[in-house]
Write a protein that holds these residues in place. Structure first.
Motif, mmCIF file in Angstrom:
data_model
loop_
_atom_site.group_PDB
_atom_site.id
_atom_site.type_symbol
_atom_site.label_atom_id
_atom_site.label_comp_id
_atom_site.label_asym_id
_atom_site.label_seq_id
_atom_site.Cartn_x
_atom_site.Cartn_y
_atom_site.Cartn_z
ATOM 1 N N MET A 161 28.221 2.386 -35.505
ATOM 2 C CA MET A 161 27.024 2.513 -36.292
ATOM 3 C C MET A 161 25.840 1.828 -35.598
ATOM 4 S SD MET A 161 26.177 1.027 -39.999
ATOM 5 C CE MET A 161 26.455 2.140 -41.288
ATOM 6 N N ALA A 162 26.068 0.670 -35.000
ATOM 7 C CA ALA A 162 24.986 -0.058 -34.333
ATOM 8 C C ALA A 162 24.408 0.731 -33.166
ATOM 9 C CB ALA A 162 25.472 -1.418 -33.858
ATOM 10 N N ASP A 163 25.244 1.556 -32.534
ATOM 11 C CA ASP A 163 24.745 2.342 -31.401
ATOM 12 C C ASP A 163 23.756 3.416 -31.832
ATOM 13 O OD1 ASP A 163 26.842 3.669 -32.675
ATOM 14 O OD2 ASP A 163 27.361 4.797 -30.878
ATOM 15 N N LYS A 164 23.713 3.731 -33.106
ATOM 16 C CA LYS A 164 22.769 4.720 -33.624
ATOM 17 C C LYS A 164 21.517 4.072 -34.210
ATOM 18 C CE LYS A 164 26.297 8.148 -34.550
ATOM 19 N NZ LYS A 164 26.663 8.213 -33.213
ATOM 20 N N LEU A 165 21.510 2.760 -34.271
ATOM 21 C CA LEU A 165 20.389 2.023 -34.844
ATOM 22 C C LEU A 165 19.204 2.030 -33.875
ATOM 23 C CD1 LEU A 165 19.788 0.170 -37.334
ATOM 24 C CD2 LEU A 165 20.438 -1.739 -35.892
ATOM 25 N N PRO A 166 18.016 2.420 -34.338
ATOM 26 C CA PRO A 166 16.843 2.388 -33.454
ATOM 27 C C PRO A 166 16.565 0.952 -32.984
ATOM 28 C CG PRO A 166 16.348 3.584 -35.478
ATOM 29 C CD PRO A 166 17.691 2.941 -35.660
ATOM 30 N N ALA A 167 16.147 0.816 -31.747
ATOM 31 C CA ALA A 167 15.910 -0.508 -31.163
ATOM 32 C C ALA A 167 14.955 -1.346 -32.000
ATOM 33 C CB ALA A 167 15.380 -0.364 -29.745
ATOM 34 N N ILE A 168 14.002 -0.720 -32.617
ATOM 35 C CA ILE A 168 13.013 -1.456 -33.397
ATOM 36 C C ILE A 168 13.649 -2.148 -34.622
ATOM 37 C CG2 ILE A 168 12.284 0.452 -34.878
ATOM 38 C CD1 ILE A 168 9.364 -0.661 -34.149
ATOM 39 N N LEU A 169 14.801 -1.671 -35.053
ATOM 40 C CA LEU A 169 15.473 -2.260 -36.215
ATOM 41 C C LEU A 169 16.510 -3.322 -35.852
ATOM 42 C CD1 LEU A 169 15.972 0.893 -38.464
ATOM 43 C CD2 LEU A 169 14.194 -0.857 -38.609
ATOM 44 N N LEU A 170 16.717 -3.543 -34.568
ATOM 45 C CA LEU A 170 17.717 -4.534 -34.153
ATOM 46 C C LEU A 170 17.398 -5.935 -34.682
ATOM 47 C CD1 LEU A 170 18.528 -3.470 -30.497
ATOM 48 C CD2 LEU A 170 20.040 -3.396 -32.479
ATOM 49 N N GLN A 171 16.133 -6.321 -34.648
ATOM 50 C CA GLN A 171 15.728 -7.638 -35.157
ATOM 51 C C GLN A 171 16.107 -7.777 -36.625
ATOM 52 O OE1 GLN A 171 14.091 -10.377 -33.679
ATOM 53 N NE2 GLN A 171 14.455 -11.366 -35.641
ATOM 54 N N GLU A 172 15.827 -6.745 -37.411
ATOM 55 C CA GLU A 172 16.162 -6.786 -38.835
ATOM 56 C C GLU A 172 17.677 -6.813 -39.047
ATOM 57 O OE1 GLU A 172 14.056 -4.062 -41.446
ATOM 58 O OE2 GLU A 172 12.486 -3.911 -39.917
ATOM 59 N N ALA A 173 18.389 -6.041 -38.256
ATOM 60 C CA ALA A 173 19.846 -6.020 -38.379
ATOM 61 C C ALA A 173 20.432 -7.385 -38.046
ATOM 62 C CB ALA A 173 20.430 -4.956 -37.455
ATOM 63 N N LEU A 174 19.898 -8.008 -37.018
ATOM 64 C CA LEU A 174 20.383 -9.327 -36.646
ATOM 65 C C LEU A 174 20.056 -10.348 -37.733
ATOM 66 C CD1 LEU A 174 21.804 -11.040 -34.583
ATOM 67 C CD2 LEU A 174 19.644 -11.308 -33.380
ATOM 68 N N ALA A 175 18.870 -10.264 -38.296
ATOM 69 C CA ALA A 175 18.497 -11.170 -39.392
ATOM 70 C C ALA A 175 19.420 -10.983 -40.592
ATOM 71 C CB ALA A 175 17.046 -10.946 -39.780
ATOM 72 N N ALA A 176 19.886 -9.777 -40.784
ATOM 73 C CA ALA A 176 20.785 -9.500 -41.906
ATOM 74 C C ALA A 176 22.120 -10.216 -41.758
ATOM 75 C CB ALA A 176 20.998 -8.001 -42.036
ATOM 76 N N THR A 177 22.513 -10.541 -40.533
ATOM 77 C CA THR A 177 23.798 -11.226 -40.345
ATOM 78 C C THR A 177 23.810 -12.588 -41.040
ATOM 79 O OG1 THR A 177 23.164 -12.264 -38.253
ATOM 80 C CG2 THR A 177 24.255 -10.135 -38.129
ATOM 81 N N THR A 178 22.666 -13.222 -41.171
ATOM 82 C CA THR A 178 22.636 -14.533 -41.827
ATOM 83 C C THR A 178 22.923 -14.414 -43.324
ATOM 84 O OG1 THR A 178 20.250 -14.430 -42.221
ATOM 85 C CG2 THR A 178 20.981 -15.436 -40.151
ATOM 86 N N LYS A 179 22.788 -13.223 -43.862
ATOM 87 C CA LYS A 179 23.047 -13.008 -45.287
ATOM 88 C C LYS A 179 24.500 -12.610 -45.557
ATOM 89 C CE LYS A 179 18.283 -11.812 -46.380
ATOM 90 N NZ LYS A 179 17.686 -12.378 -45.236
ATOM 91 N N ILE A 180 25.237 -12.331 -44.507
ATOM 92 C CA ILE A 180 26.650 -11.966 -44.661
ATOM 93 C C ILE A 180 27.454 -13.255 -44.820
ATOM 94 C CG2 ILE A 180 28.642 -10.850 -43.591
ATOM 95 C CD1 ILE A 180 26.646 -9.100 -42.025
ATOM 96 N N ARG A 181 28.081 -13.429 -45.944
ATOM 97 C CA ARG A 181 28.805 -14.682 -46.228
ATOM 98 C C ARG A 181 30.220 -14.694 -45.666
ATOM 99 N NH1 ARG A 181 26.715 -16.629 -52.087
ATOM 100 N NH2 ARG A 181 24.537 -16.122 -51.686
#
Length: 87
Positions: free
Chosen positions: A1-21
């Motif tokens: 799924m990450a390979d289909k993520l546009p590069a511009i959204l990588l920052q947001e996706a990475l920030a989302a990892t901090t919300k994963i408990r």
């Protein structure tokens, strides 16, 4: 799924990892993003991986990020590790 993520959204996706408990899912998410991270985002990903409490899952996340670490960061990390061992 990450390979289909546009590069511009990588920052947001990475920030989302901090919300994963859950440590397992946080490690999996970082593992899936590893190949797409820029050097700047890699720093953030390493910080997120270090915060994983479970050793197995932290190791999995760090091992997926390790091949992408530039040599100069490895040198800095080794120096920091030696400083901590000497304390």
């Amino acid at each position: 799924m990450a390979d289909k993520l546009p590069a511009i959204l990588l920052q947001e996706a990475l920030a989302a990892t901090t919300k994963i408990r859950d440590n397992y899912y946080r490690a999996q998410f970082l593992n899936n993003l590893a190949d797409r991270l820029t050097p700047e985002l890699l720093q953030e990903a390493l910080a997120a991986a270090r915060k994983i409490q479970d050793e197995r899952h932290r190791a999995k996340a760090l091992s997926s990020l390790a091949p992408r670490i530039p040599p100069e960061l490895l040198q800095d990390g080794r120096a920091e590790g030696w400083k901590q061992l000497k304390v």
